[in-house]
Motif scaffolding. Structure first.
Motif, PDB file in Angstrom:
ATOM      1  N   LEU A  81      75.359  74.130  86.374  1.00 15.87           N
ATOM      2  CA  LEU A  81      75.161  74.098  84.929  1.00 15.87           C
ATOM      3  C   LEU A  81      75.331  72.694  84.371  1.00 15.87           C
ATOM      4  CD1 LEU A  81      74.632  75.780  82.404  1.00 15.87           C
ATOM      5  CD2 LEU A  81      77.094  76.170  82.225  1.00 15.87           C
ATOM      6  N   PHE A  82      76.340  71.960  84.860  1.00 17.46           N
ATOM      7  CA  PHE A  82      76.660  70.653  84.294  1.00 17.46           C
ATOM      8  C   PHE A  82      76.291  69.506  85.226  1.00 17.46           C
ATOM      9  CE2 PHE A  82      79.744  73.690  82.500  1.00 17.46           C
ATOM     10  CZ  PHE A  82      79.439  73.552  81.158  1.00 17.46           C
ATOM     11  N   GLY A  83      75.908  69.774  86.465  1.00 24.69           N
ATOM     12  CA  GLY A  83      75.553  68.719  87.400  1.00 24.69           C
ATOM     13  C   GLY A  83      74.074  68.383  87.325  1.00 24.69           C
ATOM     14  N   ILE A  84      73.664  67.516  88.248  1.00 30.41           N
ATOM     15  CA  ILE A  84      72.257  67.117  88.322  1.00 30.41           C
ATOM     16  C   ILE A  84      71.459  68.246  88.955  1.00 30.41           C
ATOM     17  CG2 ILE A  84      70.665  65.411  89.257  1.00 30.41           C
ATOM     18  CD1 ILE A  84      72.930  63.418  89.290  1.00 30.41           C
ATOM     19  N   PRO A  85      70.356  68.681  88.347  1.00 31.98           N
ATOM     20  CA  PRO A  85      69.534  69.734  88.961  1.00 31.98           C
ATOM     21  C   PRO A  85      69.012  69.306  90.324  1.00 31.98           C
ATOM     22  CG  PRO A  85      68.924  69.392  86.658  1.00 31.98           C
ATOM     23  CD  PRO A  85      69.848  68.268  87.020  1.00 31.98           C
ATOM     24  N   ARG A  86      68.913  70.271  91.233  1.00 32.29           N
ATOM     25  CA  ARG A  86      68.463  69.996  92.597  1.00 32.29           C
ATOM     26  C   ARG A  86      67.312  70.932  92.940  1.00 32.29           C
ATOM     27  NH1 ARG A  86      74.641  69.906  95.051  1.00 32.29           N
ATOM     28  NH2 ARG A  86      75.339  68.098  93.857  1.00 32.29           N
ATOM     29  N   PRO A  87      66.082  70.545  92.633  1.00 31.86           N
ATOM     30  CA  PRO A  87      64.940  71.415  92.942  1.00 31.86           C
ATOM     31  C   PRO A  87      64.835  71.669  94.439  1.00 31.86           C
ATOM     32  CG  PRO A  87      64.298  69.593  91.498  1.00 31.86           C
ATOM     33  CD  PRO A  87      65.660  69.284  91.984  1.00 31.86           C
ATOM     34  N   GLN A  88      64.467  72.879  94.801  1.00 31.67           N
ATOM     35  CA  GLN A  88      64.282  73.235  96.202  1.00 31.67           C
ATOM     36  C   GLN A  88      62.812  73.288  96.586  1.00 31.67           C
ATOM     37  OE1 GLN A  88      66.471  76.761  97.200  1.00 31.67           O
ATOM     38  NE2 GLN A  88      68.386  76.007  96.311  1.00 31.67           N
ATOM     39  N   THR A  89      61.928  73.277  95.592  1.00 28.28           N
ATOM     40  CA  THR A  89      60.485  73.227  95.833  1.00 28.28           C
ATOM     41  C   THR A  89      59.864  72.317  94.784  1.00 28.28           C
ATOM     42  OG1 THR A  89      60.132  75.200  94.461  1.00 28.28           O
ATOM     43  CG2 THR A  89      60.378  75.537  96.847  1.00 28.28           C
TER      44      THR A  89
ATOM     45  N   ARG B 211      58.186  62.488  84.269  1.00 24.51           N
ATOM     46  CA  ARG B 211      58.771  61.448  85.110  1.00 24.51           C
ATOM     47  C   ARG B 211      60.196  61.813  85.526  1.00 24.51           C
ATOM     48  NH1 ARG B 211      56.959  56.180  87.110  1.00 24.51           N
ATOM     49  NH2 ARG B 211      58.845  55.282  88.005  1.00 24.51           N
ATOM     50  N   VAL B 212      60.976  62.373  84.623  1.00 24.41           N
ATOM     51  CA  VAL B 212      62.340  62.789  84.957  1.00 24.41           C
ATOM     52  C   VAL B 212      62.321  63.877  86.020  1.00 24.41           C
ATOM     53  CG1 VAL B 212      64.407  63.903  84.037  1.00 24.41           C
ATOM     54  CG2 VAL B 212      63.302  62.086  82.742  1.00 24.41           C
ATOM     55  N   TYR B 213      61.385  64.808  85.927  1.00 26.66           N
ATOM     56  CA  TYR B 213      61.272  65.846  86.953  1.00 26.66           C
ATOM     57  C   TYR B 213      60.898  65.232  88.303  1.00 26.66           C
ATOM     58  CZ  TYR B 213      59.523  69.883  89.517  1.00 26.66           C
ATOM     59  OH  TYR B 213      59.295  70.823  90.480  1.00 26.66           O
ATOM     60  N   PHE B 214      60.018  64.255  88.303  1.00 26.56           N
ATOM     61  CA  PHE B 214      59.664  63.576  89.544  1.00 26.56           C
ATOM     62  C   PHE B 214      60.873  62.887  90.167  1.00 26.56           C
ATOM     63  CE2 PHE B 214      54.846  62.932  88.606  1.00 26.56           C
ATOM     64  CZ  PHE B 214      54.663  64.290  88.746  1.00 26.56           C
ATOM     65  N   VAL B 215      61.723  62.296  89.346  1.00 24.95           N
ATOM     66  CA  VAL B 215      62.942  61.653  89.848  1.00 24.95           C
ATOM     67  C   VAL B 215      63.838  62.686  90.532  1.00 24.95           C
ATOM     68  CG1 VAL B 215      65.076  60.513  89.145  1.00 24.95           C
ATOM     69  CG2 VAL B 215      62.905  59.745  88.214  1.00 24.95           C
ATOM     70  N   LEU B 216      63.977  63.857  89.939  1.00 25.11           N
ATOM     71  CA  LEU B 216      64.809  64.913  90.525  1.00 25.11           C
ATOM     72  C   LEU B 216      64.244  65.385  91.857  1.00 25.11           C
ATOM     73  CD1 LEU B 216      65.613  67.026  87.338  1.00 25.11           C
ATOM     74  CD2 LEU B 216      67.073  65.346  88.463  1.00 25.11           C
ATOM     75  N   VAL B 217      62.922  65.475  91.966  1.00 26.90           N
ATOM     76  CA  VAL B 217      62.303  65.894  93.226  1.00 26.90           C
ATOM     77  C   VAL B 217      62.531  64.846  94.316  1.00 26.90           C
ATOM     78  CG1 VAL B 217      60.092  66.381  94.348  1.00 26.90           C
ATOM     79  CG2 VAL B 217      60.580  67.352  92.111  1.00 26.90           C
TER      80      VAL B 217
END
Length: 341
Positions: free
Chosen positions: A7-15, A207-213
């Motif tokens: 909830l409070f950490g950095i999101p970690r996409p799995q796909t 761009r932020v989503y790309f950084v998370l991936v």
């Protein structure tokens, strides 16, 4: 604890977009980065034609060429899943995003100042902001002598010539779009500026989503390397001093921790150690699924030996215990019984 981390950490996409693997998404994002940095090469070619660019634009073109070379060198290791190169690519993508944000902010401020100038009483003067003169020359703005919203034409008969007439134009100034001088707030409030701001915000959300991936794929590669680097590793935390942190793959005693790559790797991991090496609920299952998928793609089988024996020991399906040793008399009786048959 795991829910609070999510909830409070950095999101970690799995796909990637819930459709493709992280490796495929990383390759597509890197391809878009290469196409973006090629613009720096064409920007420098424009200098050969005598086109004038501002110092800010020139610095951006030079940086784009340097970023293009770095991206080409690192992108070739995405499929091989090299922990150092994948981590370096993710960190460089984060750095490139910060630098691009700075350039975007500088150019956006200059653009809004130029727009404000053409809607103010200072129209026709030198364009403000860094690179404002270049933007003013290429934006297609005009500098009329009178700033009016529309023109009324009054027709009256001409003296001496009956069929003729003379026309007088009377300009009416605009009321809501003029200002005494160019300002950032006045430029932002223009109707055409609102759509530009929304477009920039939407692109930066992508761009932020790309950084998370990119970060999630580098994290996956680091953890896969920890599990496959040693046959004795039955868990991500084997060899780590903390039960909540995985072992650093760039430690001095590890193969990846030697030389300047090991030092640079320890620096990159240290910038976000809790993210790269921190544990989270479901990590073990995720890593197991990722390893099984990679084995199916590569056509390899699981590593036998200590890992397989440890799995059987934990599940209670190990081999039966050995039989107790036979005495000499017992061995003779068994042999006699066999001969009697």
């Amino acid at each position: 604890m795991g829910f609070a981390t999510r909830l409070f950490g950095i999101p970690r996409p799995q796909t990637f977009l819930y459709l493709m693997s992280l490796r495929t998404g990383t390759e597509l994002i890197t391809l878009s980065l290469l196409l973006n940095k090629i613009s720096g090469f064409y920007g420098l070619l424009a200098l050969l034609t005598g086109f004038h660019v501002s110092p800010l634009q020139l610095s951006m073109y030079i940086y784009s060429l340097i970023a293009l070379v770095i991206t080409v060198l690192l992108s070739s290791h995405i499929r091989s899943q090299s922990p150092f190169h994948c981590l370096a690519l993710a960190c460089f993508y984060i750095l490139d995003s910060v630098i691009n944000a700075a350039y975007t902010t500088a150019f956006a401020i200059t653009w809004f100042l130029v727009v404000s100038q053409h809607h103010s009483d200072a129209n026709g003067s030198e364009a403000p902001g860094a690179g404002g003169s270049t933007i003013d020359d290429t934006a297609g703005f005009t500098s009329p002598q009178y700033n009016v919203s529309h023109v009324d034409v009054a027709v009256a008969p001409d003296q001496g010539i009956v069929p003729g007439s003379e026309a007088v134009t009377i300009g009416r100034p605009g009321f809501s779009t003029t200002a005494s001088g160019p300002s950032l707030g006045h430029g932002v409030l223009q109707p055409e500026s609102i759509s530009s701001i929304f477009t920039i915000c939407a692109l930066w959300a992508v761009r932020v989503y790309f950084v998370l991936v990119m970060m999630s794929y580098a994290r996956l590669v680091l953890r896969q390397h920890l599990l496959s680097s040693s046959k004795a590793n039955t868990s991500l935390h084997t060899g780590s001093k903390s039960s909540s942190m995985a072992e650093n793959p760039f430690s001095p005693h590890m193969p990846e921790g030697r030389g300047w790559k090991g030092k640079l790797g320890r620096i990159m991991v240290g910038l976000g150690k809790s993210y790269w090496l921190g544990s989270e609920e479901g990590d073990e299952m995720w890593m197991s699924q990722a390893q099984n998928l990679r084995r199916r793609e590569d056509g390899t089988s699981p590593v036998p030996g200590v890992v397989e024996r440890e799995r059987r020991r934990r599940s209670g399906t190990g081999p039966p215990p050995p039989m107790p040793p036979l005495q000499a008399g017992q061995y003779l009786r068994v042999q006699d019984a066999t001969d009697g048959r």
